[in-house]
Every structure is written in C-alpha cells, then in structure tokens.
Write a protein that holds these residues in place. Structure first.
Motif, PDB file in Angstrom:
ATOM      1  N   LEU A   3       0.833  -1.208   0.000  1.00 24.70           N
ATOM      2  CA  LEU A   3       0.000   0.000   0.000  1.00 24.70           C
ATOM      3  C   LEU A   3       0.868   1.258   0.000  1.00 24.70           C
ATOM      4  CD1 LEU A   3      -2.861  -0.953   2.498  1.00 24.70           C
ATOM      5  CD2 LEU A   3      -3.064  -0.606   0.028  1.00 24.70           C
ATOM      6  N   LEU A   4       1.906   1.257   0.801  1.00 27.42           N
ATOM      7  CA  LEU A   4       2.801   2.414   0.846  1.00 27.42           C
ATOM      8  C   LEU A   4       3.556   2.589  -0.466  1.00 27.42           C
ATOM      9  CD1 LEU A   4       4.266   2.016   4.454  1.00 27.42           C
ATOM     10  CD2 LEU A   4       2.651   3.755   3.664  1.00 27.42           C
ATOM     11  N   GLU A  25      12.814   5.524   0.103  1.00 25.70           N
ATOM     12  CA  GLU A  25      11.729   4.841   0.798  1.00 25.70           C
ATOM     13  C   GLU A  25      11.169   3.699  -0.044  1.00 25.70           C
ATOM     14  OE1 GLU A  25      12.028   8.016   0.521  1.00 25.70           O
ATOM     15  OE2 GLU A  25      12.267   8.767   2.572  1.00 25.70           O
ATOM     16  N   GLY A  26      11.042   3.956  -1.360  1.00 28.66           N
ATOM     17  CA  GLY A  26      10.546   2.903  -2.245  1.00 28.66           C
ATOM     18  C   GLY A  26      11.467   1.696  -2.261  1.00 28.66           C
ATOM     19  N   ARG A  27      12.788   1.963  -2.227  1.00 31.15           N
ATOM     20  CA  ARG A  27      13.751   0.857  -2.193  1.00 31.15           C
ATOM     21  C   ARG A  27      13.640   0.075  -0.893  1.00 31.15           C
ATOM     22  NH1 ARG A  27      17.691   3.690  -3.319  1.00 31.15           N
ATOM     23  NH2 ARG A  27      18.689   3.953  -1.270  1.00 31.15           N
ATOM     24  N   TYR A  28      13.436   0.787   0.194  1.00 33.21           N
ATOM     25  CA  TYR A  28      13.268   0.112   1.473  1.00 33.21           C
ATOM     26  C   TYR A  28      12.016  -0.766   1.480  1.00 33.21           C
ATOM     27  CZ  TYR A  28      16.854   3.211   3.419  1.00 33.21           C
ATOM     28  OH  TYR A  28      18.021   3.873   3.680  1.00 33.21           O
ATOM     29  N   LEU A  29      10.934  -0.209   0.926  1.00 36.96           N
ATOM     30  CA  LEU A  29       9.675  -0.967   0.889  1.00 36.96           C
ATOM     31  C   LEU A  29       9.817  -2.219   0.022  1.00 36.96           C
ATOM     32  CD1 LEU A  29       7.120   1.990   0.608  1.00 36.96           C
ATOM     33  CD2 LEU A  29       7.445   0.465   2.572  1.00 36.96           C
TER      34      LEU A  29
END
Length: 262
Positions: free
Chosen positions: A112-113, A122-126
C-alpha cells in the motif's frame, strides 16, 4: 622208540593247548585294559563337553537377560521419542499459523505504501521489505509442508500445465538473488510446447530450491546454468553450478532430513 614218540604226541598237544589258553587270557586282559582306557577317555571327553554346554547355557541366559533389559529401555526410548516428535509437530504448526498472519499484514501495508508517492530511498526500502516477507513466506511454506509430511497429510494436486511458463515465472526472482551475490544465472533456451501432468506448486518449489541452492554455494564471480532437455515423455531439468559439489560417497544421504554435504 615208537612208544616214546606216541607218548610225546599227547604231551605236545597238552602243552600247545596250554599255550593257546595262556595267549587267550593275555589277549583278553589286553582287550579289557584297552576297552577300559578307551571308555575312560570317552567319559572324560563327554564330561568336558557337558561342562562347556553348561557354561554356554549360563552365558546364553545372561545375554538373554541383558537383551530383555535393553529391549525395555529401547521401548521406553521410542515412546519418549514419539512423544517429543508429536510435541515438535504441534509446536511447528502453531508457529507457522501465528507467524503467517502478521507476515501477510506487513507485506500488505508495504505494498500500500509503495503505491503512494514515496521517495526513491523509501521505495527501495519498501521493496526490500516485500522481498524479505516473500522469502519468509517461502520458509513458512516449507515448514508447513514439513509438518504436513510428518502428519501424513500432504496431498498432491495434479493438473496439466505448461512447464516452460512455470520456469519463466520463477527465474526472474532467482536472477535477483544471483545478482545480489555476484553470481551469473544463465538460463538456456526452453523447449516449447512442453506440458506436464503434476502438481505445479510442488514442482515449482523443487525447481526454486534447486536453483537457489546452486546460487547459495557458488562463489561470487562464477555462474549457475539452468537447461532443459526433453527425452520422450520425460522433461529433464539440469542445474549446473561451481560450488563445492557432493562427494560420490555422500550421494546416498542427500535426501536425509537436514543433511548437508561437507
């Protein structure tokens, strides 16, 4: 002179008879001595064998008592092992059930995030979170299969499916694992139009485990090759790596639980 000869004949016969009688008595005495000696020897041999038989019977009885004691201990050990195995299976089922739900929640919220406008970092972490949850999900699936196998409840769901499509769906994810380790994953050309009648999910598990295992034991800078060969009604999947390999003396043990070649 004739009278003297006639008188000597009975005397000679008398002496000859006496000689035969003496010889017969001596012969009888010798036979008696020999028979008694032989009988005494036989009795001695028999007595020795009886003593040995008695000793062997005593040892046999002692071994029997020891075996009975060991059998009792073994029976108790088997019962304890069975009890511990049941406890392990129940614990495994509980762990799998309790971990699967929060893991699905973590993955769902991460996706969702990712659909929102987040930064590159942040996208890489997710993505890493989703990838890690997928790996944990596969581990949980393996634990579930292990519990089902030990409980005798694992069932195969056979269906006809396209084998190359199954491999093509799995290989991209495996390529990412190979790149992270610095290993080159090479997949050779797939034979087209190959359908297999079997459990697609289980076969995909086997294929994924084989390739992942090859990547795991291949040093960085080396390569893992995957190829397919069709022979009649059979489809062969070949995985070649540059790892430590398996010694011929250990090939019979590779299907033992938790066994790893040295």
């Amino acid at each position: 002179m004739e009278i003297l000869v006639i008188a000597l004949i009975p005397l000679s016969l008398l002496l000859l008879g006496a000689g035969f009688l003496v010889v017969a008595q001596v012969s009888g005495f010798m036979q008696s001595v020999f028979f008694n000696s032989r009988q005494n020897f036989s009795n001695m041999v028999i007595q020795q064998y009886m003593e040995r038989i008695t000793l062997a019977q005593g040892q046999l009885y002692q071994r029997k008592q020891e075996l009975e004691g060991m059998s009792v201990k073994l029976s108790l050990s088997n019962q304890e092992l069975g009890r511990l195995n049941d406890m392990k299976s129940k614990f495994l089922s509980m762990v799998v059930h309790d971990v699967r739900t929060p893991l699905a929640s973590i993955r769902g919220f991460s996706e969702l995030l990712m659909n929102k406008n987040v930064g590159e970092r942040e996208g890489r972490y997710l993505k890493n979170i989703v990838s890690s949850t997928d790996q944990l999900g596969r581990l949980i699936a393996d634990l579930t299969d292990l519990a089902m196998i030990e409980a005798g409840k694992l069932k195969m769901e056979k269906a006809v499916f396209d084998f190359p499509d199954m491999a093509k769906d799995i290989l991209p994810g495996l390529s990412i694992n190979a790149q992270k380790k610095g290993v080159e994953l090479v997949a050779h050309e797939f034979p087209e139009g190959v359908t297999v009648d079997g459990d697609k999910f289980r076969l995909s598990q086997v294929f994924m485990n084989l390739v992942n295992n090859a990547i795991k034991f291949t040093p960085a800078g080396k390569r893992v090759e995957v190829s397919f060969r069709r022979e009649g009604k059979y489809m062969h999947t070949l995985v070649k790596d540059s790892g430590i390999g398996i010694h011929p003396s250990e090939t019979k043990r590779i299907f033992e639980k938790f066994y790893q070649a040295k």
